[in-house]
Design a protein around this motif. Structure first.
Motif, PDB file in Angstrom:
ATOM      1  N   UNK A  37      38.363  30.149  42.129  1.00  0.00           N
ATOM      2  CA  UNK A  37      39.242  29.566  43.131  1.00  0.00           C
ATOM      3  C   UNK A  37      40.458  30.475  43.226  1.00  0.00           C
ATOM      4  N   UNK A  38      40.678  31.069  44.390  1.00  0.00           N
ATOM      5  CA  UNK A  38      41.726  32.088  44.533  1.00  0.00           C
ATOM      6  C   UNK A  38      42.668  31.772  45.680  1.00  0.00           C
ATOM      7  N   UNK A  39      43.901  32.223  45.529  1.00  0.00           N
ATOM      8  CA  UNK A  39      44.897  32.049  46.572  1.00  0.00           C
ATOM      9  C   UNK A  39      45.932  33.156  46.464  1.00  0.00           C
ATOM     10  N   UNK A  40      46.677  33.355  47.523  1.00  0.00           N
ATOM     11  CA  UNK A  40      47.811  34.291  47.470  1.00  0.00           C
ATOM     12  C   UNK A  40      49.108  33.536  47.175  1.00  0.00           C
ATOM     13  N   UNK A  41      49.013  32.213  47.065  1.00  0.00           N
ATOM     14  CA  UNK A  41      50.191  31.388  46.800  1.00  0.00           C
ATOM     15  C   UNK A  41      50.240  30.983  45.332  1.00  0.00           C
ATOM     16  N   UNK A  42      51.433  30.654  44.890  1.00  0.00           N
ATOM     17  CA  UNK A  42      51.647  30.208  43.515  1.00  0.00           C
ATOM     18  C   UNK A  42      51.726  28.682  43.503  1.00  0.00           C
ATOM     19  N   UNK A  43      51.080  28.094  42.508  1.00  0.00           N
ATOM     20  CA  UNK A  43      51.032  26.635  42.432  1.00  0.00           C
ATOM     21  C   UNK A  43      51.573  26.141  41.101  1.00  0.00           C
ATOM     22  N   UNK A  81      50.455  28.607  33.432  1.00  0.00           N
ATOM     23  CA  UNK A  81      49.813  29.896  33.621  1.00  0.00           C
ATOM     24  C   UNK A  81      49.113  30.352  32.351  1.00  0.00           C
ATOM     25  N   UNK A  82      47.847  30.768  32.466  1.00  0.00           N
ATOM     26  CA  UNK A  82      47.078  31.196  31.310  1.00  0.00           C
ATOM     27  C   UNK A  82      46.400  30.078  30.549  1.00  0.00           C
ATOM     28  N   UNK A  83      46.632  28.859  30.950  1.00  0.00           N
ATOM     29  CA  UNK A  83      46.079  27.703  30.238  1.00  0.00           C
ATOM     30  C   UNK A  83      44.564  27.688  30.301  1.00  0.00           C
ATOM     31  N   UNK A  84      43.948  27.318  29.185  1.00  0.00           N
ATOM     32  CA  UNK A  84      42.498  27.139  29.107  1.00  0.00           C
ATOM     33  C   UNK A  84      42.233  25.720  28.633  1.00  0.00           C
ATOM     34  N   UNK A  85      41.371  25.030  29.387  1.00  0.00           N
ATOM     35  CA  UNK A  85      40.989  23.681  28.978  1.00  0.00           C
ATOM     36  C   UNK A  85      39.479  23.613  28.895  1.00  0.00           C
ATOM     37  N   UNK A  86      38.995  22.890  27.883  1.00  0.00           N
ATOM     38  CA  UNK A  86      37.550  22.746  27.708  1.00  0.00           C
ATOM     39  C   UNK A  86      37.155  21.292  27.838  1.00  0.00           C
ATOM     40  N   UNK A 120      37.827  25.685  31.813  1.00  0.00           N
ATOM     41  CA  UNK A 120      38.682  25.902  32.970  1.00  0.00           C
ATOM     42  C   UNK A 120      39.837  26.811  32.555  1.00  0.00           C
ATOM     43  N   UNK A 121      40.146  27.767  33.414  1.00  0.00           N
ATOM     44  CA  UNK A 121      41.284  28.646  33.128  1.00  0.00           C
ATOM     45  C   UNK A 121      42.178  28.739  34.357  1.00  0.00           C
ATOM     46  N   UNK A 122      43.477  28.677  34.120  1.00  0.00           N
ATOM     47  CA  UNK A 122      44.480  28.858  35.169  1.00  0.00           C
ATOM     48  C   UNK A 122      45.012  30.271  35.013  1.00  0.00           C
ATOM     49  N   UNK A 179      48.004  31.641  40.480  1.00  0.00           N
ATOM     50  CA  UNK A 179      47.499  31.781  41.843  1.00  0.00           C
ATOM     51  C   UNK A 179      45.993  31.536  41.913  1.00  0.00           C
ATOM     52  N   UNK A 180      45.340  31.486  40.748  1.00  0.00           N
ATOM     53  CA  UNK A 180      43.895  31.405  40.771  1.00  0.00           C
ATOM     54  C   UNK A 180      43.395  30.662  39.534  1.00  0.00           C
ATOM     55  N   UNK A 181      42.129  30.292  39.601  1.00  0.00           N
ATOM     56  CA  UNK A 181      41.534  29.552  38.499  1.00  0.00           C
ATOM     57  C   UNK A 181      40.043  29.829  38.471  1.00  0.00           C
ATOM     58  N   UNK A 182      39.466  29.642  37.286  1.00  0.00           N
ATOM     59  CA  UNK A 182      38.017  29.795  37.161  1.00  0.00           C
ATOM     60  C   UNK A 182      37.448  28.626  36.379  1.00  0.00           C
TER      61      UNK A 182
END
Lengths: 110, 109
Positions: free
Chosen positions: B23-29, B52-57, B63-65, B70-73
């Motif tokens: 999930x990608x964006x050019x904006x900051x959330x 930012x940089x957070x990882x949740x399982x 899930x990673x921010x 600006x993006x997540x996986x």
């Protein structure tokens, strides 16, 4: 358990009819949303409401209106249904970051 | 241009395989959410990431921010047929709750 209830799962209406889609939530949430979902387009926001009698247009409000007379109820109105409004309609409510959705109404306009 | 771009749009894999969707964006959330939607139902929240940089399982889902927020996986390990569904990312944009177009995942037995 949290509950968002949409009045109909399936609906078939004729072109030109006025259509009401009802949504009720039991969580005392301030915010309520109406989306439509079409293949490949994701969820597109039609209207949302952040308080009773308050509403704001989303990304695709044309052909729709809404009503929120009570906090728990948010209605979507198709003033004159057209075939291009055939879609899945999803209602959601939230009080913060988390949104809870109803099961959706699949509307077919013939 | 969509606020949130999700990729791939469709993904079909065999049971037991690993996968990642983006999930990608050019904006900051300030935060980002992932939902899963099964056929005939509304989306259900899986996770919210806020740092930012957070990882949740969540069991086999990771899930990673992104560091820049600006993006997540979303990574799924050893996918199962029960993971089949539409995966949506979402952000609060002003008063609006905005969704990406989703990744339709099919896990074949």
């Amino acid at each position: 358990d949290v509950k968002v209830t949409q009045s109909s799962r399936y609906l078939v209406k004729r072109t030109g009819e006025k259509v009401f889609l009802e949504c009720v939530q039991d969580m005392d949430h301030e915010n309520m949303f109406w989306y439509r979902q079409d293949p490949g387009l994701g969820l597109r926001l039609i209207y949302f409401s952040y308080d009773v009698k308050m509403k704001e247009k989303g990304d695709i409000p044309e052909g729709y209106s809404v009503s929120r007379e009570k906090k728990e109820r948010f209605s979507l109105i198709l003033e004159s249904a057209s075939t291009n409004q055939t879609s899945m309609y999803l209602c959601a409510s939230s009080s913060g970051l988390v949104a809870f959705f109803g099961q959706g109404t699949r509307l077919t306009v013939v | 241009t969509q606020l949130l771009e999700q990729s791939p749009q469709f993904l079909s894999i065999q049971e037991g395989e690993n996968l990642t969707v983006y999930c990608n964006s050019s904006s900051v959330f300030s935060s980002l959410q992932w939902y899963r939607q099964e056929p005939g139902e509304g989306p259900v929240l899986l996770v919210t990431v806020v740092t930012g940089g957070e990882v949740k399982k969540l069991k086999r889902l990771t899930f990673q921010f992104g560091d820049a927020r600006k993006d997540s996986s979303l990574h799924i390990t050893a996918a199962q047929p029960g993971d089949t569904g539409l995966y949506l990312c979402a952000v609060r944009w002003g008063r609006q709750l905005t969704f990406g177009s989703g990744t339709q995942l099919t896990v074949l037995p």
